[in-house]
Write a protein that holds these residues in place. Structure first.
Motif, PDB file in Angstrom:
ATOM      1  N   VAL A  66      29.419  33.175-112.463  1.00 39.76           N
ATOM      2  CA  VAL A  66      28.654  32.445-113.465  1.00 39.76           C
ATOM      3  C   VAL A  66      27.687  31.781-113.095  1.00 39.76           C
ATOM      4  O   VAL A  66      26.910  31.654-113.125  1.00 39.76           O
ATOM      5  CB  VAL A  66      29.911  31.140-113.314  1.00 39.76           C
ATOM      6  N   LEU A  67      27.762  31.979-111.301  1.00 42.44           N
ATOM      7  CA  LEU A  67      26.117  31.460-111.127  1.00 42.44           C
ATOM      8  C   LEU A  67      25.008  32.399-111.148  1.00 42.44           C
ATOM      9  O   LEU A  67      24.079  31.947-111.102  1.00 42.44           O
ATOM     10  CB  LEU A  67      25.966  31.282-109.293  1.00 42.44           C
ATOM     11  N   GLU A  68      25.078  33.885-111.023  1.00 47.34           N
ATOM     12  CA  GLU A  68      24.212  35.047-111.190  1.00 47.34           C
ATOM     13  C   GLU A  68      24.044  34.990-112.648  1.00 47.34           C
ATOM     14  O   GLU A  68      22.464  34.761-113.442  1.00 47.34           O
ATOM     15  CB  GLU A  68      24.712  36.210-111.380  1.00 47.34           C
ATOM     16  N   LEU A  70      23.816  32.370-114.573  1.00 48.04           N
ATOM     17  CA  LEU A  70      22.752  30.239-115.104  1.00 48.04           C
ATOM     18  C   LEU A  70      21.610  31.071-114.392  1.00 48.04           C
ATOM     19  O   LEU A  70      20.903  30.685-114.874  1.00 48.04           O
ATOM     20  CB  LEU A  70      23.940  29.822-114.116  1.00 48.04           C
ATOM     21  N   ASP A  71      21.457  31.844-113.308  1.00 50.82           N
ATOM     22  CA  ASP A  71      19.797  32.303-112.766  1.00 50.82           C
ATOM     23  C   ASP A  71      19.409  33.173-113.729  1.00 50.82           C
ATOM     24  O   ASP A  71      18.226  32.809-114.054  1.00 50.82           O
ATOM     25  CB  ASP A  71      20.858  32.667-111.094  1.00 50.82           C
ATOM     26  N   ARG A  72      19.997  33.975-114.394  1.00 53.26           N
ATOM     27  CA  ARG A  72      19.759  34.661-115.534  1.00 53.26           C
ATOM     28  C   ARG A  72      18.926  33.605-115.997  1.00 53.26           C
ATOM     29  O   ARG A  72      18.050  33.678-117.584  1.00 53.26           O
ATOM     30  CB  ARG A  72      20.544  35.597-115.970  1.00 53.26           C
ATOM     31  N   ALA A  73      20.105  32.645-116.997  1.00 56.67           N
ATOM     32  CA  ALA A  73      19.125  31.996-117.957  1.00 56.67           C
ATOM     33  C   ALA A  73      18.118  31.099-117.589  1.00 56.67           C
ATOM     34  O   ALA A  73      17.787  30.964-118.875  1.00 56.67           O
ATOM     35  CB  ALA A  73      20.923  31.215-118.082  1.00 56.67           C
ATOM     36  N   ALA A  74      18.315  31.105-116.553  1.00 55.08           N
ATOM     37  CA  ALA A  74      16.821  29.798-116.569  1.00 55.08           C
ATOM     38  C   ALA A  74      15.659  30.697-117.011  1.00 55.08           C
ATOM     39  O   ALA A  74      14.957  29.749-116.733  1.00 55.08           O
ATOM     40  CB  ALA A  74      17.092  29.440-115.001  1.00 55.08           C
ATOM     41  N   THR A  75      15.343  32.143-116.686  1.00 53.65           N
ATOM     42  CA  THR A  75      14.059  32.521-116.670  1.00 53.65           C
ATOM     43  C   THR A  75      14.544  33.704-118.094  1.00 53.65           C
ATOM     44  O   THR A  75      13.416  34.212-118.549  1.00 53.65           O
ATOM     45  CB  THR A  75      13.694  33.064-115.642  1.00 53.65           C
ATOM     46  N   ASP A  76      15.913  33.343-119.395  1.00 54.27           N
ATOM     47  CA  ASP A  76      15.374  33.685-120.043  1.00 54.27           C
ATOM     48  C   ASP A  76      14.996  32.854-121.247  1.00 54.27           C
ATOM     49  O   ASP A  76      15.112  32.039-121.472  1.00 54.27           O
ATOM     50  CB  ASP A  76      17.228  34.128-120.548  1.00 54.27           C
ATOM     51  N   ASP A 264      28.500  30.983-125.598  1.00 55.48           N
ATOM     52  CA  ASP A 264      29.633  30.730-124.699  1.00 55.48           C
ATOM     53  C   ASP A 264      28.908  32.179-123.652  1.00 55.48           C
ATOM     54  O   ASP A 264      28.710  32.883-123.859  1.00 55.48           O
ATOM     55  CB  ASP A 264      30.971  30.664-124.895  1.00 55.48           C
ATOM     56  N   ILE A 265      28.789  31.162-122.317  1.00 51.75           N
ATOM     57  CA  ILE A 265      28.668  32.370-121.183  1.00 51.75           C
ATOM     58  C   ILE A 265      29.901  33.173-120.889  1.00 51.75           C
ATOM     59  O   ILE A 265      30.972  32.820-121.121  1.00 51.75           O
ATOM     60  CB  ILE A 265      28.519  31.346-119.729  1.00 51.75           C
ATOM     61  N   GLU A 266      28.428  34.328-120.919  1.00 52.05           N
ATOM     62  CA  GLU A 266      30.051  35.894-120.809  1.00 52.05           C
ATOM     63  C   GLU A 266      29.923  36.315-119.824  1.00 52.05           C
ATOM     64  O   GLU A 266      28.705  36.778-119.193  1.00 52.05           O
ATOM     65  CB  GLU A 266      30.128  36.458-121.914  1.00 52.05           C
ATOM     66  N   THR A 267      30.849  36.619-118.329  1.00 51.30           N
ATOM     67  CA  THR A 267      30.674  36.995-117.389  1.00 51.30           C
ATOM     68  C   THR A 267      30.873  38.396-116.898  1.00 51.30           C
ATOM     69  O   THR A 267      30.891  39.217-116.216  1.00 51.30           O
ATOM     70  CB  THR A 267      31.305  36.414-116.441  1.00 51.30           C
ATOM     71  N   ARG A 268      32.118  38.713-117.859  1.00 49.56           N
ATOM     72  CA  ARG A 268      32.508  40.021-118.030  1.00 49.56           C
ATOM     73  C   ARG A 268      31.190  41.313-118.622  1.00 49.56           C
ATOM     74  O   ARG A 268      30.622  41.353-119.567  1.00 49.56           O
ATOM     75  CB  ARG A 268      33.565  39.699-119.140  1.00 49.56           C
ATOM     76  N   SER A 269      31.660  42.424-117.912  1.00 46.76           N
ATOM     77  CA  SER A 269      30.367  43.263-118.140  1.00 46.76           C
ATOM     78  C   SER A 269      30.625  43.709-119.691  1.00 46.76           C
ATOM     79  O   SER A 269      31.484  43.872-120.395  1.00 46.76           O
ATOM     80  CB  SER A 269      30.333  44.572-117.989  1.00 46.76           C
ATOM     81  N   ARG A 270      29.635  44.990-120.778  1.00 42.61           N
ATOM     82  CA  ARG A 270      30.065  44.945-122.097  1.00 42.61           C
ATOM     83  C   ARG A 270      31.690  45.643-121.897  1.00 42.61           C
ATOM     84  O   ARG A 270      32.116  46.072-122.948  1.00 42.61           O
ATOM     85  CB  ARG A 270      28.921  45.772-122.894  1.00 42.61           C
ATOM     86  N   ALA A 271      31.137  46.787-120.741  1.00 44.63           N
ATOM     87  CA  ALA A 271      32.621  47.806-120.425  1.00 44.63           C
ATOM     88  C   ALA A 271      34.084  47.301-120.652  1.00 44.63           C
ATOM     89  O   ALA A 271      34.696  47.433-120.607  1.00 44.63           O
ATOM     90  CB  ALA A 271      32.075  49.149-118.785  1.00 44.63           C
TER      91      ALA A 271
END
Length: 304
Positions: A66-68, A70-76, A264-271
């Motif tokens: 989740v933290l990862e 959110l950190d991507r969202a900060a710069t997206d 919603d935030i999705e923490t699972r990979s596409r696979a």
């Protein structure tokens, strides 16, 4: 004309076997597709402008994935705002701190709004503090600003049972608190210092997030819970409302269109997501086939 019982049983076994292999084959095919998609498609947030929602429920602990995100969202640039949807009684101090810090990093770049559901207490309230606007229902249970450490001591019970624990510790405070002996005065004082320091950190977060003096926060930080209406009066939230009011505020005050999709935030990979979807579909298919073959049924039929 009725079928021979042995022949009917063979047909049922064959049907079940074919259904099983059919399901396994479908699972293997879609698993291969998921692997190919995951290896070729870049991971990340969706490439369309949207409002990101972070649902937080249950006990709050530190979640690296989740933290990862959110950190991507900060710069997206595609993430125009973040809504933190909270329904939690709290959790670990470190878990709350980690989410608080991640949301604060986002709030420094783009709008963050917190929406409290039935409960947003203790660490559940802590993670709402970086938001520029905090909404709660009138009946939301919130507040509970405080830290606690609970333990139990069983020495008298163990003595009654004739059990004598043996503890070898490197120092007088290493086994404090302990199940096997009461807290010493020195041990209690040391633990109180830890709790007081954690409480000071929590109070500082509230003071910074709510733009209040620390002296004003301290009387509110005695562990009490409040309703949403009481929290509004105390200055711990900004308004009564839910997600609808949050979107209205974002549109009016931060120019984030209410027409933008909410994701919603999705923490699972596409696979993982594809494999989960396929597994669910195959399971339903197998269950449907099994029920159609010879599953026991609770069906009333009138006598003939």
């Amino acid at each position: 004309m009725s079928l021979d019982p042995d022949l009917l049983a063979d047909r049922r076994r064959l049907r079940r076997r074919l259904t099983l292999w059919r399901g396994l084959a479908l699972l293997a095919i879609f698993g291969a597709i998921a692997f190919v998609v995951a290896s070729r498609a870049p991971e990340g947030l969706p490439g369309v402008q949207h409002v990101l929602r972070l649902p937080v429920s249950g006990v709050i602990t530190e979640d690296r994935r989740v933290l990862e995100v959110l950190d991507r969202a900060a710069t997206d640039d595609n993430v125009r705002a973040v809504i933190v949807s909270i329904d939690s009684p709290g959790g670990t101090m470190a878990g709350g701190e980690s989410l608080h810090a991640a949301l604060a990093r986002i709030a420094a770049r783009k709008p963050v709004v917190a929406v409290m559901g039935a409960t947003a207490a203790s660490a559940g309230y802590m993670i709402a503090l970086p938001a520029q606007r905090v909404f709660a229902r009138e009946a939301t249970v919130t507040g509970s600003i405080g830290v606690l450490l609970q333990t139990v001591e069983l020495s008298q019970l163990l003595e009654r049972w004739g059990i004598r624990p043996q503890v070898i510790a490197s120092g007088p405070l290493k086994d404090q608190p302990s199940l096997f002996r009461p807290l010493t005065e020195e041990g209690r004082a040391a633990l109180e210092r830890v709790i007081n320091d954690l409480q000071a950190q929590f109070v500082a977060m509230v003071a910074a997030g709510r733009h209040m003096d620390v002296e004003r926060v301290r009387p509110l930080a005695d562990g009490r819970v409040m309703t949403g209406r009481q929290a509004l009066e105390a200055g711990l939230i900004d308004a009564i409302g839910g997600e609808r009011e949050a979107r209205t505020w974002l549109a009016a005050e931060r120019e984030v269109p209410a027409s933008l999709p909410l994701r919603d935030i999705e923490t699972r990979s596409r696979a993982e997501r594809l494999l989960s979807s396929v597994t669910e579909s195959v399971t339903k298919s197998l269950l449907s086939e099994w029920l159609g073959v010879d599953a026991p049924r609770a069906v009333w039929q009138p006598p003939r």
